[in-house]
Write an enzyme that holds these catalytic residues in place. Structure first.
Site, PDB file in Angstrom:
ATOM      1  N   LYS A  23       0.830  -1.210   0.000  1.00 57.39           N
ATOM      2  CA  LYS A  23       0.000   0.000   0.000  1.00 57.39           C
ATOM      3  C   LYS A  23       0.862   1.258   0.000  1.00 57.39           C
ATOM      4  O   LYS A  23       0.683   2.163  -0.821  1.00 57.39           O
ATOM      5  CB  LYS A  23      -0.907   0.001   1.236  1.00 57.39           C
ATOM      6  CG  LYS A  23      -1.608   1.330   1.511  1.00 57.39           C
ATOM      7  CD  LYS A  23      -2.471   1.255   2.752  1.00 57.39           C
ATOM      8  CE  LYS A  23      -1.900   1.972   3.942  1.00 57.39           C
ATOM      9  NZ  LYS A  23      -2.170   3.421   3.953  1.00 57.39           N
ATOM     10  N   ASN A  24       1.813   1.333   0.933  1.00 58.04           N
ATOM     11  CA  ASN A  24       2.566   2.576   1.108  1.00 58.04           C
ATOM     12  C   ASN A  24       3.601   2.826   0.018  1.00 58.04           C
ATOM     13  O   ASN A  24       4.067   3.944  -0.153  1.00 58.04           O
ATOM     14  CB  ASN A  24       3.224   2.608   2.498  1.00 58.04           C
ATOM     15  CG  ASN A  24       2.189   2.763   3.599  1.00 58.04           C
ATOM     16  OD1 ASN A  24       1.131   3.347   3.383  1.00 58.04           O
ATOM     17  ND2 ASN A  24       2.472   2.224   4.776  1.00 58.04           N
ATOM     18  N   ARG A  95      -4.176  10.204   3.814  1.00 64.96           N
ATOM     19  CA  ARG A  95      -2.961  10.860   4.309  1.00 64.96           C
ATOM     20  C   ARG A  95      -1.941  11.082   3.189  1.00 64.96           C
ATOM     21  O   ARG A  95      -1.287  12.125   3.118  1.00 64.96           O
ATOM     22  CB  ARG A  95      -2.346   9.975   5.408  1.00 64.96           C
ATOM     23  CG  ARG A  95      -1.080  10.527   6.023  1.00 64.96           C
ATOM     24  CD  ARG A  95      -1.373  11.698   6.921  1.00 64.96           C
ATOM     25  NE  ARG A  95      -0.197  12.512   7.148  1.00 64.96           N
ATOM     26  CZ  ARG A  95      -0.228  13.688   7.753  1.00 64.96           C
ATOM     27  NH1 ARG A  95      -1.345  14.187   8.170  1.00 64.96           N
ATOM     28  NH2 ARG A  95       0.865  14.383   7.926  1.00 64.96           N
ATOM     29  N   CYS A 119      -5.868   7.916   8.771  1.00 62.60           N
ATOM     30  CA  CYS A 119      -6.151   7.345  10.096  1.00 62.60           C
ATOM     31  C   CYS A 119      -5.802   8.328  11.205  1.00 62.60           C
ATOM     32  O   CYS A 119      -4.787   9.007  11.156  1.00 62.60           O
ATOM     33  CB  CYS A 119      -5.331   6.065  10.313  1.00 62.60           C
ATOM     34  SG  CYS A 119      -6.012   4.620   9.513  1.00 62.60           S
ATOM     35  N   ARG A 124       0.770  14.007  12.607  1.00 59.22           N
ATOM     36  CA  ARG A 124       1.821  13.728  11.625  1.00 59.22           C
ATOM     37  C   ARG A 124       2.079  15.056  10.921  1.00 59.22           C
ATOM     38  O   ARG A 124       1.590  15.301   9.834  1.00 59.22           O
ATOM     39  CB  ARG A 124       1.369  12.621  10.667  1.00 59.22           C
ATOM     40  CG  ARG A 124       1.231  11.300  11.392  1.00 59.22           C
ATOM     41  CD  ARG A 124       0.936  10.168  10.460  1.00 59.22           C
ATOM     42  NE  ARG A 124      -0.500  10.003  10.280  1.00 59.22           N
ATOM     43  CZ  ARG A 124      -1.028   9.005   9.586  1.00 59.22           C
ATOM     44  NH1 ARG A 124      -0.267   8.104   9.025  1.00 59.22           N
ATOM     45  NH2 ARG A 124      -2.325   8.900   9.448  1.00 59.22           N
ATOM     46  N   PRO A 125       2.810  15.938  11.590  1.00 55.31           N
ATOM     47  CA  PRO A 125       2.931  17.311  11.098  1.00 55.31           C
ATOM     48  C   PRO A 125       3.678  17.400   9.779  1.00 55.31           C
ATOM     49  O   PRO A 125       4.460  16.517   9.427  1.00 55.31           O
ATOM     50  CB  PRO A 125       3.696  18.016  12.217  1.00 55.31           C
ATOM     51  CG  PRO A 125       4.416  16.939  12.945  1.00 55.31           C
ATOM     52  CD  PRO A 125       3.579  15.712  12.821  1.00 55.31           C
ATOM     53  N   MET A 126       3.404  18.500   9.077  1.00 49.70           N
ATOM     54  CA  MET A 126       4.005  18.722   7.754  1.00 49.70           C
ATOM     55  C   MET A 126       5.282  19.553   7.850  1.00 49.70           C
ATOM     56  O   MET A 126       5.857  19.890   6.827  1.00 49.70           O
ATOM     57  CB  MET A 126       2.989  19.453   6.867  1.00 49.70           C
ATOM     58  CG  MET A 126       1.787  18.621   6.457  1.00 49.70           C
ATOM     59  SD  MET A 126       2.208  17.304   5.288  1.00 49.70           S
ATOM     60  CE  MET A 126       2.709  18.251   3.859  1.00 49.70           C
ATOM     61  N   ASP A 127       5.732  19.887   9.047  1.00 48.51           N
ATOM     62  CA  ASP A 127       6.845  20.845   9.151  1.00 48.51           C
ATOM     63  C   ASP A 127       8.115  20.366   8.450  1.00 48.51           C
ATOM     64  O   ASP A 127       8.808  21.153   7.801  1.00 48.51           O
ATOM     65  CB  ASP A 127       7.131  21.219  10.615  1.00 48.51           C
ATOM     66  CG  ASP A 127       7.350  20.020  11.519  1.00 48.51           C
ATOM     67  OD1 ASP A 127       7.037  18.893  11.093  1.00 48.51           O
ATOM     68  OD2 ASP A 127       7.823  20.207  12.650  1.00 48.51           O
ATOM     69  N   LEU A 128       8.433  19.057   8.531  1.00 44.50           N
ATOM     70  CA  LEU A 128       9.647  18.559   7.876  1.00 44.50           C
ATOM     71  C   LEU A 128       9.502  18.556   6.354  1.00 44.50           C
ATOM     72  O   LEU A 128      10.464  18.798   5.632  1.00 44.50           O
ATOM     73  CB  LEU A 128       9.996  17.157   8.379  1.00 44.50           C
ATOM     74  CG  LEU A 128      10.387  17.056   9.861  1.00 44.50           C
ATOM     75  CD1 LEU A 128      10.653  15.611  10.240  1.00 44.50           C
ATOM     76  CD2 LEU A 128      11.607  17.913  10.163  1.00 44.50           C
ATOM     77  N   ASP A 307       3.286  -0.019  12.495  1.00 44.51           N
ATOM     78  CA  ASP A 307       2.127  -0.586  11.800  1.00 44.51           C
ATOM     79  C   ASP A 307       1.860  -2.045  12.163  1.00 44.51           C
ATOM     80  O   ASP A 307       0.838  -2.601  11.755  1.00 44.51           O
ATOM     81  CB  ASP A 307       2.305  -0.472  10.277  1.00 44.51           C
ATOM     82  CG  ASP A 307       1.936   0.910   9.756  1.00 44.51           C
ATOM     83  OD1 ASP A 307       1.423   1.727  10.541  1.00 44.51           O
ATOM     84  OD2 ASP A 307       2.157   1.175   8.559  1.00 44.51           O
ATOM     85  N   VAL A 329       6.334   6.059  17.947  1.00 44.12           N
ATOM     86  CA  VAL A 329       6.129   6.734  16.666  1.00 44.12           C
ATOM     87  C   VAL A 329       4.842   7.553  16.641  1.00 44.12           C
ATOM     88  O   VAL A 329       4.864   8.758  16.390  1.00 44.12           O
ATOM     89  CB  VAL A 329       6.175   5.716  15.496  1.00 44.12           C
ATOM     90  CG1 VAL A 329       6.013   6.428  14.152  1.00 44.12           C
ATOM     91  CG2 VAL A 329       7.494   4.935  15.516  1.00 44.12           C
ATOM     92  N   ARG A 399      -9.262   0.033   3.533  1.00 49.81           N
ATOM     93  CA  ARG A 399      -8.351   1.065   3.024  1.00 49.81           C
ATOM     94  C   ARG A 399      -6.976   0.482   2.719  1.00 49.81           C
ATOM     95  O   ARG A 399      -6.263   1.001   1.858  1.00 49.81           O
ATOM     96  CB  ARG A 399      -8.171   2.189   4.070  1.00 49.81           C
ATOM     97  CG  ARG A 399      -9.313   3.184   4.138  1.00 49.81           C
ATOM     98  CD  ARG A 399      -8.941   4.364   5.019  1.00 49.81           C
ATOM     99  NE  ARG A 399      -7.575   4.771   4.713  1.00 49.81           N
ATOM    100  CZ  ARG A 399      -6.619   4.940   5.625  1.00 49.81           C
ATOM    101  NH1 ARG A 399      -6.851   4.747   6.889  1.00 49.81           N
ATOM    102  NH2 ARG A 399      -5.418   5.301   5.252  1.00 49.81           N
TER     103      ARG A 399
END
Length: 418
Positions: A23-24, A95, A119, A124-128, A307, A329, A399
């Site tokens: 999936k990923n 996501r 999920c 899960r911030p976008m800063d990086l 996971d 995590v 999903r």
């Protein structure tokens, strides 16, 4: 809409089961396909809800998609410009929609990305991600739930990630492959899905070295060509089926798996008393006489995958003794605890730590899939629970798992989709 799974417990699983494409990996390769004009074909693509949503987003941007057969997806990326704004309605369902940030900046030098959903397993911030694209010359603004980014003079640069974020590493790679100059990502994520992305882009003509290590070097190129490429097997699906064999007191051969991708899961299953053997056709898992308690700490790859934490927790509910699970995590990964307790589990959570005291048996009842992996873990618990387990909000499971009920039923499980 199919949203309820009913699992009748008590049957050991026997036989072989084949793992679908990852999936990923599949999701990021679908996004990366827009970097080349023309038709790219991705083989071994799982037919799951997340992939379906990703095709809708691609279509909305002006990129055509078509299933060539059961698991081969053609992505036709047209010449000239495509749209650069993702919709809120679709992005909130997925996501991985945030991966269009790097790909659109690489292709069109601009992107408007709706802040993504997926999920609810923690922040899960976008800063990086933003730090990475800004280092390559992007100007970024966040307004009304959207990230607006554009670049007038993109250039290669050195990027150090404070945390080895998979998504940030992928976004930076996709922007960097079409950005003039050399880019170096330090403290990069090392997941197999990152290696698959690099291999895919390199087959299209990119120049990426070091994927799978913590330093990735990218030399920008002006053009990428469409290709046909097969996605790696899903290591989390493989791990889930391995636990299914062990928890159900059965014997399961998991086919289409790359053992090196799941060594931490193999090690913990062996520690818990299962017999795990690598064979020519896959990984054979045979349940031990009893389930032994084990301690688990989740970490970025190559550590134990977050996971797989929920699935192992379900199994350890039946261990003879007490196990300790530390989640390093995602802070909301323990939402499954309340559902397992409804089935008779004895689990105490304090902060990032869960203490799982083994019980003699679990009991079927009505539970809710709070996220994708929690849903899979509830299926595993249902396989051994006394009576019937009714899993609501099973859409989370669909999903990320292709035909999971049919695959497990082939091994002797009794699962009904409603």
């Amino acid at each position: 809409m199919e949203d309820i799974l009913i699992v009748k417990g008590g049957t050991p699983l026997y036989g072989s089961i084949r793992v679908s494409g990852a999936k990923n990996a599949g999701l990021v390769l679908m996004v990366a396909a827009i970097l080349a004009e023309g038709e790219t074909i991705l083989d071994n693509m799982p037919r799951i809800r997340d992939v379906e949503v990703m095709t809708f987003i691609l279509n909305e941007l002006g990129v055509r998609t078509e299933w060539k057969d059961d698991n081969s997806l053609a992505i036709y990326s047209p010449p000239g410009r495509i749209k650069t704004k993702t919709s809120y309605e679709l992005s909130r369902m997925l996501r991985a929609s945030n991966l269009f940030l790097g790909a659109l900046l690489g292709r069109e030098k601009e992107a408007a990305i709706s802040l993504p959903g997926g999920c609810d397993i923690g922040s899960r911030p976008m800063d990086l991600h933003l730090k990475g694209v800004q280092a390559l010359g992007a100007e970024v603004e966040i307004e009304h739930g959207y990230i607006y980014a554009c670049t007038k003079r993109p250039r290669g640069n050195n990027v150090y990630l404070d945390f080895p974020s998979v998504g940030a590493t992928e976004n930076i790679i996709m922007m960097a492959v079409k950005t003039p100059g050399n880019t170096v990502i330090e403290n990069a994520a090392k997941e197999p899905e990152i290696v698959d992305l690099a291999n895919f882009l390199n087959s299209m003509g990119a120049k990426i070295r070091g994927a799978g290590t913590d330093v990735i070097k990218i030399e920008g190129v002006s053009e990428l060509k469409p290709v046909r490429y097969a996605i790696i097997p899903d290591r989390i699906e493989a791990g889930t089926f391995m636990v299914a064999g062990a928890i159900s007191k059965g014997e399961v051969l998991v086919e289409n798996v790359i053992p090196t991708h799941i060594y931490p899961v193999i090690a913990k299953l062996q520690e818990a008393g299962a017999v795990v053997k690598e064979t020519e056709s896959g990984i054979l898992v045979k349940a031990g006489d009893k389930i032994r308690p084990v301690d688990i700490k989740t970490l970025p790859y190559p550590g134990f995958p977050t996971d797989m934490q929920s699935q192992m927790m379900a199994m350890l509910c039946l261990a003879e003794g007490t196990s300790v699970i530390v989640e390093n995590v995602f802070e909301n990964r323990f939402q499954i605890v309340d559902e397992l307790k409804r089935m008779g589990a004895d689990i105490k959570v304090e902060g990032h730590t869960a203490v799982v005291k083994g019980v003699k048996k679990l009991y079927g009842t009505k539970v809710r899939a709070t996220d994708l992996r929690a849903g899979a873990a509830l299926i595993l618990a249902g396989l051994v629970a006394e009576g019937e387990t009714v899993i609501e909000e099973a859409i989370h499971i669909f999903r990320g798992y292709e035909n999971i009920a049919q695959k497990l039923n082939h091994l002797g499980a009794q699962i009904t989709v409603k």
